[in-house]
Scaffold this active site. Structure first.
Site, short mmCIF file in Angstrom:
data_model
loop_
_atom_site.label_atom_id
_atom_site.label_comp_id
_atom_site.label_asym_id
_atom_site.label_seq_id
_atom_site.Cartn_x
_atom_site.Cartn_y
_atom_site.Cartn_z
N HIS A 184 6.24 -60.38 -22.47
CA HIS A 184 6.24 -59.25 -21.53
C HIS A 184 5.81 -57.93 -22.15
O HIS A 184 5.69 -56.93 -21.46
CB HIS A 184 7.64 -59.08 -20.92
CG HIS A 184 8.64 -58.55 -21.90
ND1 HIS A 184 9.26 -59.36 -22.82
CD2 HIS A 184 9.11 -57.30 -22.14
CE1 HIS A 184 10.07 -58.63 -23.57
NE2 HIS A 184 9.99 -57.37 -23.18
C1 UD1 Z 1 12.10 -52.95 -20.98
C2 UD1 Z 1 12.17 -52.34 -22.38
C3 UD1 Z 1 11.79 -53.40 -23.41
C4 UD1 Z 1 12.62 -54.66 -23.23
C5 UD1 Z 1 12.48 -55.15 -21.80
C6 UD1 Z 1 13.31 -56.39 -21.53
C7 UD1 Z 1 11.55 -49.95 -22.47
C8 UD1 Z 1 10.50 -49.00 -22.90
N1 UD1 Z 1 11.19 -51.26 -22.51
O1 UD1 Z 1 10.74 -53.32 -20.75
O2 UD1 Z 1 12.03 -52.88 -24.70
O3 UD1 Z 1 12.18 -55.65 -24.13
O4 UD1 Z 1 12.93 -54.09 -20.93
O5 UD1 Z 1 13.13 -56.85 -20.25
O6 UD1 Z 1 12.62 -49.54 -22.11
N2 UD1 Z 1 10.62 -54.60 -13.08
C9 UD1 Z 1 11.07 -55.27 -11.98
N3 UD1 Z 1 12.42 -55.45 -11.86
C10 UD1 Z 1 13.32 -54.98 -12.75
C11 UD1 Z 1 12.83 -54.28 -13.85
C12 UD1 Z 1 11.49 -54.10 -14.02
O7 UD1 Z 1 10.31 -55.73 -11.14
O8 UD1 Z 1 14.53 -55.18 -12.57
C13 UD1 Z 1 9.17 -54.43 -13.26
C14 UD1 Z 1 8.64 -53.16 -12.64
O9 UD1 Z 1 7.36 -53.42 -12.17
C15 UD1 Z 1 8.55 -52.23 -13.82
C16 UD1 Z 1 8.17 -53.18 -14.95
O10 UD1 Z 1 8.85 -54.39 -14.64
O11 UD1 Z 1 7.64 -51.19 -13.64
C17 UD1 Z 1 8.58 -52.72 -16.30
O12 UD1 Z 1 9.96 -52.40 -16.33
P1 UD1 Z 1 10.52 -51.35 -17.42
O13 UD1 Z 1 11.98 -51.21 -17.29
O14 UD1 Z 1 9.72 -50.12 -17.37
O15 UD1 Z 1 10.16 -52.03 -18.80
P2 UD1 Z 1 10.21 -53.55 -19.28
O16 UD1 Z 1 8.82 -54.05 -19.43
O17 UD1 Z 1 11.17 -54.35 -18.49
#
Ligand code: UD1
Length: 383
Positions: free
Chosen positions: A206
């Site tokens: 991811h």
């Molecule tokens: C975040 C952490 C990363 C960790 C990962 C574990 C940061 C910078 N990154 O990355 O270190 O390894 O979590 O999962 O904090 N989304 C959903 N549902 C959710 C959450 C996210 O659909 O419940 C999607 C959304 O499109 C969002 C994207 O995932 O924009 C990224 O989510 P985000 O929390 O920004 O970062 P992660 O890639 O999950």
């Protein structure tokens, strides 16, 4: 002592669960609140973990959700500042390296509140990783730096952090793993899914560096599909990877109907389910941080699809091999594991299930010392 514990994203929950449990043993001395920033909000990325880990429901949910880094960080800071002003904690505890970790640290410190960072001192030296920026900003501000290994201690010392702030306590994520291992072993998912123990791999992917570029993602999926011809790969897909794969027209790499051959894509799994699969896997392929540590403790070979790791002890002492995202290197590493000599690792010092207990011990001692000489650590909110 009034403490606010922060969680925000999936990898935070298993780190905070044992800390809460350890604090619950001292109701007279510690009053604690759990704040969920809402960085992760999907049922399967958040709530399922509270159920699996027996964690209390958050006392306060900031509900910030997704957004750009600045937007997400800013929203957390605005919302958390109100909580700090209302609750007036003596200490805030943050874990890991996600945006919620950094945002709550900055907010609390600017109000003059002490902050403890659990899993401090990890460094990938890769400033293209948002997590590295979060780690640096958090550690430079925190009052208590709880570390998992000697590499982290050395990193902090080299950055000029005073020795009295650094506490080598072990690994809270491993506290959770050891607590739940026996329960996870009984799930029977491997048989229910028609798999055999040691006859499949698991995978997570991811990181923006791997999934945001169509050529890189396609190259990796091609290599993984080749491995999957020999060993089925179970892939609980992260929402951002699903989104990217669909956008780039790469959905055909995922074979959702056939577990026996191919990359078998599932929804994100719960903590116990995924632990059950990893315990029984022949091989784990990943770009996540915590999984490198979990596989080291489980003794399962791990191929890390990243050019660097902030957890080098998993390579020097554990079962982790770092290969970058060159598809050929991924293939070679998997081949060496499947057909070469066994990868024997050992469990790092203090990864023994008692890290949270040590953390609470340090905090209680410090609190007692403060009560003896209050001027030494007076806590007053700066508004
Ligand atoms: C975040 C952490 C990363 C960790 C990962 C574990 C940061 C910078 N990154 O990355 O270190 O390894 O979590 O999962 O904090 N989304 C959903 N549902 C959710 C959450 C996210 O659909 O419940 C999607 C959304 O499109 C969002 C994207 O995932 O924009 C990224 O989510 P985000 O929390 O920004 O970062 P992660 O890639 O999950």
């Amino acid at each position: 002592m009034k403490i606010i514990n922060i969680v925000g994203a999936r990898p935070n929950f298993m780190k905070m669960a044992p800390i809460i449990e350890a604090m619950n043993k001292y109701p007279e001395q510690i009053e604690h609140l759990l704040v969920h920033t809402g960085q992760h909000y999907d049922e399967k990325m958040s709530k399922a973990f509270f159920v699996d880990l027996g964690m209390p429901k958050p006392d306060i949910d900031l509900g910030v959700g997704s957004g750009s880094h600045a937007e997400q960080t800013g929203k957390i800071m605005l919302a958390f500042e109100k909580v700090c002003l209302q609750e007036k904690p003596d200490l805030v505890i943050v874990v890991g390296d996600v945006n919620s970790t950094m945002a709550c640290t900055i907010t609390a410190k600017k109000l003059g509140i002490q902050v403890a960072h659990v899993e401090a001192g990890l460094r990938s030296r890769d400033m293209s990783m948002p997590e590295e920026i979060n780690r640096l900003c958090t550690d430079v501000l925190c009052d208590y730096l709880f570390t998992t290994d000697h590499f982290a201690d050395e990193n902090l010392r080299a950055e000029g952090v005073p020795a009295e702030k650094i506490h080598f306590v072990g690994n809270v994520m491993i506290d959770t793993l050891l607590k739940h291992k026996a329960m996870a072993a009984t799930l029977g998912l491997v048989e229910a899914w028609g798999l055999e123990a040691g006859g499949f791999a698991t995978m997570t992917l991811h990181r923006p560096g791997n999934v945001d570029d169509p050529e890189i993602l396609q190259g990796l999926l091609e290599a993984l599909a080749t491995i999957a011809k020999e060993l089925p790969i179970i892939f609980p897909i992260h929402p951002r990877t699903r989104k990217m794969a669909e956008e780039f027209g790469l959905g055909h790499y995922f074979n959702s109907g056939d577990k026996v051959a191919g990359i078998w894509c599932t929804e994100p799994l719960g903590y116990l389910e995924f632990l059950h699969l990893n315990m029984n896997a022949r091989l784990v392929l990943t770009d996540s941080g915590g999984l490198q540590e979990e596989t080291t403790v489980l003794g399962v070979p791990c191929v890390t699809i990243r050019p660097n790791t902030e957890r080098p002890i998993t390579c020097s002492e554990g079962t982790n091999v770092l290969v970058g995202n060159d598809p050929q290197k991924v293939l070679e590493a998997a081949d060496a594991i499947l057909h070469g000599p066994a990868l024997n690792g050992c469990v790092p010092e203090k990864w023994d299930g008692r890290a949270a207990e040590r953390i609470v011990g340090v905090l209680m001692n410090a609190d007692q010392n403060r009560q003896v000489s209050p001027a030494a650590g007076s806590l007053s909110l700066r508004v």
